[in-house]
Every structure is written in structure tokens, then in C-alpha cells.
Design a protein around this motif. Structure first.
Motif, PDB file in Angstrom:
ATOM      1  N   HIS A   1       0.839  -1.201   0.000  1.00 12.94           N
ATOM      2  CA  HIS A   1       0.000   0.000   0.000  1.00 12.94           C
ATOM      3  C   HIS A   1       0.876   1.253   0.000  1.00 12.94           C
ATOM      4  O   HIS A   1       1.269   1.758   1.042  1.00 12.94           O
TER       5      HIS A   1
ATOM      6  N   HIS B   1       1.638   5.145  -2.131  1.00 16.63           N
ATOM      7  CA  HIS B   1       1.127   6.155  -3.062  1.00 16.63           C
ATOM      8  C   HIS B   1       2.265   6.849  -3.796  1.00 16.63           C
ATOM      9  O   HIS B   1       3.319   7.089  -3.215  1.00 16.63           O
TER      10      HIS B   1
ATOM     11  N   LYS C   1      -7.446  -1.056  -6.949  1.00 17.78           N
ATOM     12  CA  LYS C   1      -7.551  -0.310  -5.700  1.00 17.78           C
ATOM     13  C   LYS C   1      -8.868   0.460  -5.761  1.00 17.78           C
ATOM     14  O   LYS C   1      -9.141   1.145  -6.734  1.00 17.78           O
TER      15      LYS C   1
ATOM     16  N   ASP D   1       0.772   2.465   3.648  1.00 24.09           N
ATOM     17  CA  ASP D   1       0.131   3.690   3.158  1.00 24.09           C
ATOM     18  C   ASP D   1       1.123   4.841   3.038  1.00 24.09           C
ATOM     19  O   ASP D   1       0.758   6.011   3.199  1.00 24.09           O
TER      20      ASP D   1
HETATM   21 ZN   LIG Z   1      -3.773   4.785   1.015  1.00 18.72          ZN
END
Ligand SMILES: [Zn+2]
Length: 342
Positions: free
Chosen positions: A41, A43, A131, A282
Motif C-alpha cells: 500500500h 502512493h 484499488k 500507506d
Molecule cells: Zn492509502
């Protein structure tokens, strides 16, 4: 010592007999360690020059045995500037991931773009799954079950037919979370202004109905759906094709050592459901000032897992094997000594 509670690395036991036990007792305290991590996960926060930011990131994180990251923003709109020059095509991204085994990506359609063609194109170019992000439904004051509308059926049918994984951010906790830097009423404050009355439970139930309707898909809940371990246990028991990533909730601040009672409770869960938990953080891979926070983020998630003192096999599952199984990734070669370059 009680190996169930205090496991040691398998090589400690090999030395008891190898070479007629010559090195028996050498390094007897070595604990099981992850061969490497796959972060499922991430970005692409750098809006330009992503590959440079990525190289800086992974060159640092290799010391923590991070072998691979899965970028979850695989949508032409968001990746336009990061990976490729305008107009966006998946080809450059496809070339990049073919040549760089440290990187994978997911296709991330918005709530209003359930189109099948770009999904197929993304998959052909190497996307490892999807996602989805439900907070759009909160922020824009929409209905909690829009992913169950007929327009999404074709997408989930493909997911089901091909046994694809979906990393899905479904719910959003209502408290603040100062420990992890999370704000009070994130997303909800905007949704309430637009008059929504429904709750996290509605979002979760919609997700679970979809997971049940498409049993060959693998539905990975980001941030443990913001539910506790007891509730999660019920969900795992009832919905065998659901999983979680460890992001945000499975975290300790740099100086914290988990209390024995908490450690015991969570450890039991991780051992019981070792096949259902994927390491994820994340983290936004970007530039400059955010890097330091991101580093502490990765370390805090790793430290959480390591404080569970998981047995060797369970640790390998959570750190990378589950991700390799669900996203169909090639195992990274010779990672044992941190040599995890492709
Ligand atoms: Zn995320």
C-alpha cells in the motif's frame, strides 16, 4: 525456552547437529526475521519525477529489507505526471515495471469510472489488481452502496473470473488518531455537511456483500477497516476471501514497546490469521520534507510486526508471501542478507 512464545530462527536449530554440532549454541539468541518486506500500500506522491523519488526511497529502505512496493494509484489521471508525459499511456509504466522488479502497481478507478476497457488495458500492461476508495462516497455525500450498482457488475465479474485482488479502503474511523497523525472526523465532516445520515456499518456491509457475491476475488481491507480484532475475527470467519493490510493501525511510534497483554492478544490473531494479513504502510513516496515522516512510518509498521515475535513461517507470510500469492508476484531472489536488488 518456550519456542511457542519465544521462537528462534531455524538456523539456530540446524547448528545443533550440522558439522557434528561444532557451532551448537553460536548465535543461540537469533530471532526469526523477515527475509524481506513487500509493502502492498504505497502512493505515488511525487507528482513529477516519481522514479527519482522512488529510487531514493528504496535505496534507503533496502536497509530495512524492503524488496518491493505496490503503487496503488494506477489511474491515468493521477499517474499522468508522475510516470509519464502527457498524454498518459500505460506503456511507459509497463516498461518501467518490467525492468524494475522492485515496483508493481494497481489499477485504481474512481467511483464514476467503472469502465471495463481501461481495466483490461491496465491488466495487460501489468497491473496486479485493483484499488478502490470508498471515502469518495462520504466526501461527496453519496450513497454507501454505489459499488453494488449495475454499472460496477462488469468490473467485479472480471475480478471474479480472474481471481484478482482488490485493495479497498472501505470505512473511516470517527475519532481522531493523534498516535498515527489522523485528524478528527476526516472525510465525515464534509459528508455531514452534504446531509449523509448513513454510517461506517453501511459501507462495511456493502463491501461484505460484494465480497460474498464474487467469491473468487480477494478483498483486502485497508487500515483493518478501522475495526478491532474481535470484529475482524468475525469478518474473517464469515468471509473467507477477505484480508487486511497492516497500514496505519498496525503501527508503533519509534520509542514504544507494546505492553505484554496487547502483544499477546494481537500475536494470537496474527498467528491464527497469518494467511489473511498483508504488510502495508500507506506511505506516500514523494520528495523532500515528507521523506522523514515516511521513513518513520515504514519503521513504525515494521517495528509493530517485529514486536509480535511471530514464528518464522508466519512472519514470512505477513511480510511478503501473502502479497506474492494474492498479487501473483515473483519472489525476490536472495533476500536473506538484505541483497534484494533484482
Ligand atoms: Zn492509502
Amino acid at each position: 525456552m518456550n519456542e511457542d512464545l519465544y521462537p528462534h530462527s531455524p538456523d539456530v536449530f540446524e547448528r545443533e547437529t550440522e558439522d557434528n554440532g561444532f557451532s551448537k549454541g553460536w548465535g543461540l539468541h537469533f530471532q526469526p526475521s523477515e527475509r524481506y518486506w513487500i509493502d502492498c500500500h504505497n502512493h505515488a506522491s511525487a507528482k513529477t519525477g516519481f522514479m527519482q523519488a522512488f529510487n531514493e526511497w528504496i535505496n534507503w529502505a533496502i536497509g530495512w529489507r524492503l524488496a518491493k512496493v505496490i503503487i496503488v494509484d494506477g489511474h491515468p489521471k493521477t499517474l499522468k505526471n508522475a510516470f509519464s508525459s502527457d498524454p498518459f499511456s500505460y506503456e511507459e509504466l509497463s516498461e518501467t515495471i518490467k525492468n524494475d522488479k522492485r515496483l508493481a502497481f494497481l489499477y485504481a478507478p474512481g467511483v464514476d469510472t467503472p469502465d471495463v476497457e481501461p481495466l483490461i488495458e491496465a491488466l495487460e500492461c501489468g497491473a496486479k489488481g485493483l484499488k478502490l476508495w470508498s471515502p469518495t462516497l462520504i466526501i461527496e455525500g453519496r450513497k454507501p452502496d454505489e459499488f453494488e450498482e449495475p454499472k460496477w457488475e462488469a468490473v467485479f465479474k472480471i475480478v471474479n473470473e480472474r481471481g484478482l485482488p482488490i485493495l479497498w479502503h472501505v470505512t473511516q474511523r470517527l475519532t481522531a488518531s493523534p498516535y498515527t497523525g489522523g485528524a478528527l472526523h476526516a472525510y465525515w465532516s464534509e459528508g455531514w455537511k452534504k446531509g449523509i445520515k448513513w454510517t461506517n456499518e453501511d459501507l462495511l456491509q456493502s463491501f461484505l456483500r460484494i465480497a460474498r457475491a464474487y467469491p473468487n476475488g480477494h478483498f483486502i481491507g485497508a487500515h483493518q477497516h478501522y475495526v478491532g480484532w474481535d470484529r475482524l475475527e468475525q469478518i474473517f470467519e464469515e468471509y473467507p476471501n477477505t484480508y487486511i493490510d497492516t497500514s496505519i493501525g498496525c503501527f508503533v511510534r519509534w520509542g514504544d514497546v507494546m505492553y505484554p497483554e496487547d502483544q499477546k492478544r494481537i500475536r494470537r490473531f496474527f498467528i491464527k490469521y497469518a494467511d489473511r494479513i498483508l504488510f502495508g504502510t500507506d506511505t506516500g513516496i514523494g520528495k523532500d520534507a515528507h521523506q522523514e515522516t515516511s521513513r518513520l512510518g515504514l519503521m513504525g509498521h515494521i517495528r509493530f510486526i517485529r514486536q509480535l515475535n511471530l514464528p518464522y513461517d508466519e512472519l514470512q507470510k505477513v511480510s511478503h508471501q501473502n502479497a506474492e500469492r494474492l498479487f501473483r508476484l515473483e519472489p525476490s531472489s536472495d533476500a536473506r542478507m538484505g541483497n534484494i536488488r533484482p
